[in-house]
Design a protein around this motif. Sequence first.
Motif, PDB file in Angstrom:
ATOM      1  N   ARG A 140      15.980  60.156  75.854  1.00 39.22           N
ATOM      2  CA  ARG A 140      14.864  60.783  75.298  1.00 39.22           C
ATOM      3  C   ARG A 140      13.520  60.312  75.901  1.00 39.22           C
ATOM      4  O   ARG A 140      12.587  60.885  75.624  1.00 39.22           O
ATOM      5  CB  ARG A 140      14.676  60.352  73.715  1.00 39.22           C
ATOM      6  CG  ARG A 140      15.465  61.116  72.706  1.00 39.22           C
ATOM      7  CD  ARG A 140      15.450  60.400  71.413  1.00 39.22           C
ATOM      8  NE  ARG A 140      14.142  60.988  70.967  1.00 39.22           N
ATOM      9  CZ  ARG A 140      13.554  60.449  69.807  1.00 39.22           C
ATOM     10  NH1 ARG A 140      13.700  59.499  69.242  1.00 39.22           N
ATOM     11  NH2 ARG A 140      12.520  60.831  69.513  1.00 39.22           N
ATOM     12  N   CYS A 141      13.923  59.427  77.171  1.00 40.40           N
ATOM     13  CA  CYS A 141      13.011  59.394  78.063  1.00 40.40           C
ATOM     14  C   CYS A 141      12.664  60.373  79.047  1.00 40.40           C
ATOM     15  O   CYS A 141      13.675  60.840  79.358  1.00 40.40           O
ATOM     16  CB  CYS A 141      13.253  58.125  78.757  1.00 40.40           C
ATOM     17  SG  CYS A 141      12.223  57.864  80.205  1.00 40.40           S
ATOM     18  N   CYS A 142      11.324  60.932  78.827  1.00 40.55           N
ATOM     19  CA  CYS A 142      10.905  62.143  79.814  1.00 40.55           C
ATOM     20  C   CYS A 142      10.924  61.489  81.390  1.00 40.55           C
ATOM     21  O   CYS A 142      10.390  60.448  81.820  1.00 40.55           O
ATOM     22  CB  CYS A 142       9.606  62.412  79.494  1.00 40.55           C
ATOM     23  SG  CYS A 142       9.090  63.768  80.501  1.00 40.55           S
ATOM     24  N   PRO A 143      11.704  62.223  82.261  1.00 41.75           N
ATOM     25  CA  PRO A 143      11.904  61.605  83.567  1.00 41.75           C
ATOM     26  C   PRO A 143      10.642  61.950  84.252  1.00 41.75           C
ATOM     27  O   PRO A 143      10.466  61.223  85.239  1.00 41.75           O
ATOM     28  CB  PRO A 143      12.914  62.688  84.098  1.00 41.75           C
ATOM     29  CG  PRO A 143      12.822  63.896  83.314  1.00 41.75           C
ATOM     30  CD  PRO A 143      12.452  63.448  81.672  1.00 41.75           C
ATOM     31  N   TYR A 144       9.568  62.755  84.082  1.00 42.10           N
ATOM     32  CA  TYR A 144       8.277  62.691  84.438  1.00 42.10           C
ATOM     33  C   TYR A 144       7.440  61.478  84.159  1.00 42.10           C
ATOM     34  O   TYR A 144       6.814  60.991  85.287  1.00 42.10           O
ATOM     35  CB  TYR A 144       7.535  63.876  83.935  1.00 42.10           C
ATOM     36  CG  TYR A 144       6.198  63.999  84.814  1.00 42.10           C
ATOM     37  CD1 TYR A 144       6.121  64.573  85.979  1.00 42.10           C
ATOM     38  CD2 TYR A 144       5.022  63.763  84.118  1.00 42.10           C
ATOM     39  CE1 TYR A 144       4.996  64.864  86.589  1.00 42.10           C
ATOM     40  CE2 TYR A 144       3.600  63.872  84.678  1.00 42.10           C
ATOM     41  CZ  TYR A 144       3.636  64.379  85.962  1.00 42.10           C
ATOM     42  OH  TYR A 144       2.375  64.535  86.707  1.00 42.10           O
ATOM     43  N   ASP A 145       7.460  61.061  83.098  1.00 44.02           N
ATOM     44  CA  ASP A 145       6.792  59.753  82.883  1.00 44.02           C
ATOM     45  C   ASP A 145       7.515  58.687  82.148  1.00 44.02           C
ATOM     46  O   ASP A 145       6.818  57.971  81.177  1.00 44.02           O
ATOM     47  CB  ASP A 145       5.392  60.191  82.085  1.00 44.02           C
ATOM     48  CG  ASP A 145       5.464  61.065  80.976  1.00 44.02           C
ATOM     49  OD1 ASP A 145       6.740  61.105  80.696  1.00 44.02           O
ATOM     50  OD2 ASP A 145       4.522  61.316  80.273  1.00 44.02           O
ATOM     51  N   SER A 200       5.911  68.280  79.141  1.00 41.93           N
ATOM     52  CA  SER A 200       7.028  68.941  79.527  1.00 41.93           C
ATOM     53  C   SER A 200       7.873  69.297  78.476  1.00 41.93           C
ATOM     54  O   SER A 200       8.249  68.592  77.632  1.00 41.93           O
ATOM     55  CB  SER A 200       7.833  67.787  80.502  1.00 41.93           C
ATOM     56  OG  SER A 200       7.075  67.520  81.673  1.00 41.93           O
ATOM     57  N   THR A 201       8.588  70.545  78.600  1.00 37.82           N
ATOM     58  CA  THR A 201       9.781  70.855  77.648  1.00 37.82           C
ATOM     59  C   THR A 201      11.113  71.090  78.276  1.00 37.82           C
ATOM     60  O   THR A 201      11.094  71.578  79.700  1.00 37.82           O
ATOM     61  CB  THR A 201       9.172  72.355  76.992  1.00 37.82           C
ATOM     62  OG1 THR A 201       7.727  72.376  76.650  1.00 37.82           O
ATOM     63  CG2 THR A 201       9.815  72.961  76.113  1.00 37.82           C
ATOM     64  N   PHE A 202      12.091  70.894  77.506  1.00 36.93           N
ATOM     65  CA  PHE A 202      13.376  71.037  78.053  1.00 36.93           C
ATOM     66  C   PHE A 202      14.218  71.613  77.008  1.00 36.93           C
ATOM     67  O   PHE A 202      14.035  71.500  75.974  1.00 36.93           O
ATOM     68  CB  PHE A 202      14.159  69.491  78.089  1.00 36.93           C
ATOM     69  CG  PHE A 202      13.336  68.592  79.048  1.00 36.93           C
ATOM     70  CD1 PHE A 202      13.183  68.557  80.240  1.00 36.93           C
ATOM     71  CD2 PHE A 202      12.172  67.810  78.555  1.00 36.93           C
ATOM     72  CE1 PHE A 202      12.597  67.583  81.153  1.00 36.93           C
ATOM     73  CE2 PHE A 202      11.277  67.204  79.225  1.00 36.93           C
ATOM     74  CZ  PHE A 202      11.446  66.911  80.472  1.00 36.93           C
ATOM     75  N   LEU A 203      15.126  72.454  77.663  1.00 37.57           N
ATOM     76  CA  LEU A 203      16.169  73.251  76.841  1.00 37.57           C
ATOM     77  C   LEU A 203      17.231  72.104  76.247  1.00 37.57           C
ATOM     78  O   LEU A 203      17.699  71.446  76.942  1.00 37.57           O
ATOM     79  CB  LEU A 203      16.812  74.278  77.703  1.00 37.57           C
ATOM     80  CG  LEU A 203      17.702  75.220  77.187  1.00 37.57           C
ATOM     81  CD1 LEU A 203      17.082  76.314  76.124  1.00 37.57           C
ATOM     82  CD2 LEU A 203      18.396  76.139  78.026  1.00 37.57           C
ATOM     83  N   ILE A 204      17.356  72.375  74.787  1.00 41.31           N
ATOM     84  CA  ILE A 204      18.580  71.361  74.173  1.00 41.31           C
ATOM     85  C   ILE A 204      19.978  71.753  74.633  1.00 41.31           C
ATOM     86  O   ILE A 204      20.675  70.708  74.554  1.00 41.31           O
ATOM     87  CB  ILE A 204      18.175  71.403  72.583  1.00 41.31           C
ATOM     88  CG1 ILE A 204      18.731  70.241  72.112  1.00 41.31           C
ATOM     89  CG2 ILE A 204      18.697  72.589  72.110  1.00 41.31           C
ATOM     90  CD1 ILE A 204      18.267  69.873  70.604  1.00 41.31           C
ATOM     91  N   THR A 206      10.288  67.878  86.931  1.00 37.55           N
ATOM     92  CA  THR A 206      10.935  68.827  87.719  1.00 37.55           C
ATOM     93  C   THR A 206      12.264  68.402  87.654  1.00 37.55           C
ATOM     94  O   THR A 206      13.167  69.213  88.138  1.00 37.55           O
ATOM     95  CB  THR A 206      10.480  68.515  89.083  1.00 37.55           C
ATOM     96  OG1 THR A 206      10.593  67.204  89.609  1.00 37.55           O
ATOM     97  CG2 THR A 206       9.055  68.898  89.400  1.00 37.55           C
ATOM     98  N   MET A 207      12.633  67.309  86.928  1.00 40.32           N
ATOM     99  CA  MET A 207      13.973  66.942  86.743  1.00 40.32           C
ATOM    100  C   MET A 207      14.536  67.162  85.502  1.00 40.32           C
ATOM    101  O   MET A 207      13.999  67.061  84.355  1.00 40.32           O
ATOM    102  CB  MET A 207      13.899  65.350  87.051  1.00 40.32           C
ATOM    103  CG  MET A 207      13.853  64.929  88.415  1.00 40.32           C
ATOM    104  SD  MET A 207      15.251  65.192  89.493  1.00 40.32           S
ATOM    105  CE  MET A 207      16.522  64.434  88.553  1.00 40.32           C
ATOM    106  N   PRO A 208      15.518  67.638  85.029  1.00 41.43           N
ATOM    107  CA  PRO A 208      16.144  67.754  83.855  1.00 41.43           C
ATOM    108  C   PRO A 208      16.417  66.393  83.183  1.00 41.43           C
ATOM    109  O   PRO A 208      16.148  65.297  83.830  1.00 41.43           O
ATOM    110  CB  PRO A 208      17.698  68.345  84.035  1.00 41.43           C
ATOM    111  CG  PRO A 208      17.735  68.023  85.369  1.00 41.43           C
ATOM    112  CD  PRO A 208      16.801  67.822  86.397  1.00 41.43           C
ATOM    113  N   LEU A 209      16.541  66.436  81.755  1.00 41.55           N
ATOM    114  CA  LEU A 209      16.759  65.102  80.745  1.00 41.55           C
ATOM    115  C   LEU A 209      17.850  64.389  81.435  1.00 41.55           C
ATOM    116  O   LEU A 209      18.914  65.255  81.709  1.00 41.55           O
ATOM    117  CB  LEU A 209      16.693  65.374  79.487  1.00 41.55           C
ATOM    118  CG  LEU A 209      15.639  65.838  78.761  1.00 41.55           C
ATOM    119  CD1 LEU A 209      15.818  66.338  77.458  1.00 41.55           C
ATOM    120  CD2 LEU A 209      14.436  65.003  78.807  1.00 41.55           C
ATOM    121  N   LYS A 210      18.062  62.999  81.532  1.00 42.76           N
ATOM    122  CA  LYS A 210      19.105  62.389  81.770  1.00 42.76           C
ATOM    123  C   LYS A 210      20.174  62.524  80.698  1.00 42.76           C
ATOM    124  O   LYS A 210      20.110  62.587  79.618  1.00 42.76           O
ATOM    125  CB  LYS A 210      18.721  60.801  81.885  1.00 42.76           C
ATOM    126  CG  LYS A 210      20.059  60.247  82.466  1.00 42.76           C
ATOM    127  CD  LYS A 210      19.546  58.673  82.734  1.00 42.76           C
ATOM    128  CE  LYS A 210      20.716  57.732  82.933  1.00 42.76           C
ATOM    129  NZ  LYS A 210      20.297  56.434  83.550  1.00 42.76           N
TER     130      LYS A 210
END
Length: 143
Positions: free
Chosen positions: A80-85, A109-113, A124-128
């Motif tokens: 759940r940690c955003c890779p940007y910040d 930032s928004t990510f596809l589930i 710019t990186m997907p979620l881990k």
Amino acid sequence: MKKITTVLVLILFSILFQESSCKKEDYANIPNVYVDISLDISSTFYIELNNVGGWVNLTGGYKGITVYRSSTDAFVAFERCCPYDADVSAAIVQVDDSGLTLTDSICGSTFLILDGSVVNGPATMPLKQYRADFNGDILHIYN
């Protein structure tokens, strides 16, 4: 001429490979935390995971884990940690009301589930992603 073309092609592939390999797993700002969780999805604690499209947030990982049931026999699990910040304590992605994306309320930032890919930056990186194995009864989430 043929040797020059071959050399140029090799250089081009080398550059492309270097760029893609640097970006693939560049989660240096997210601490690598040991994850080994087993869930009995028939438990009432995880009733949301009984249906395709269901999701739950779990304690674990660095800032928590979101688990999503993508099909009858497949699950995905994201940090759940955003890779940007990642260094900002409140930078935690939340599943949106649509149930299709996760958003970090700090940077936006928004990510596809379905796969954790970036829908909208500045990330710019997907979620881990953690591994998620399902044997029909027990869901095992680990790294």
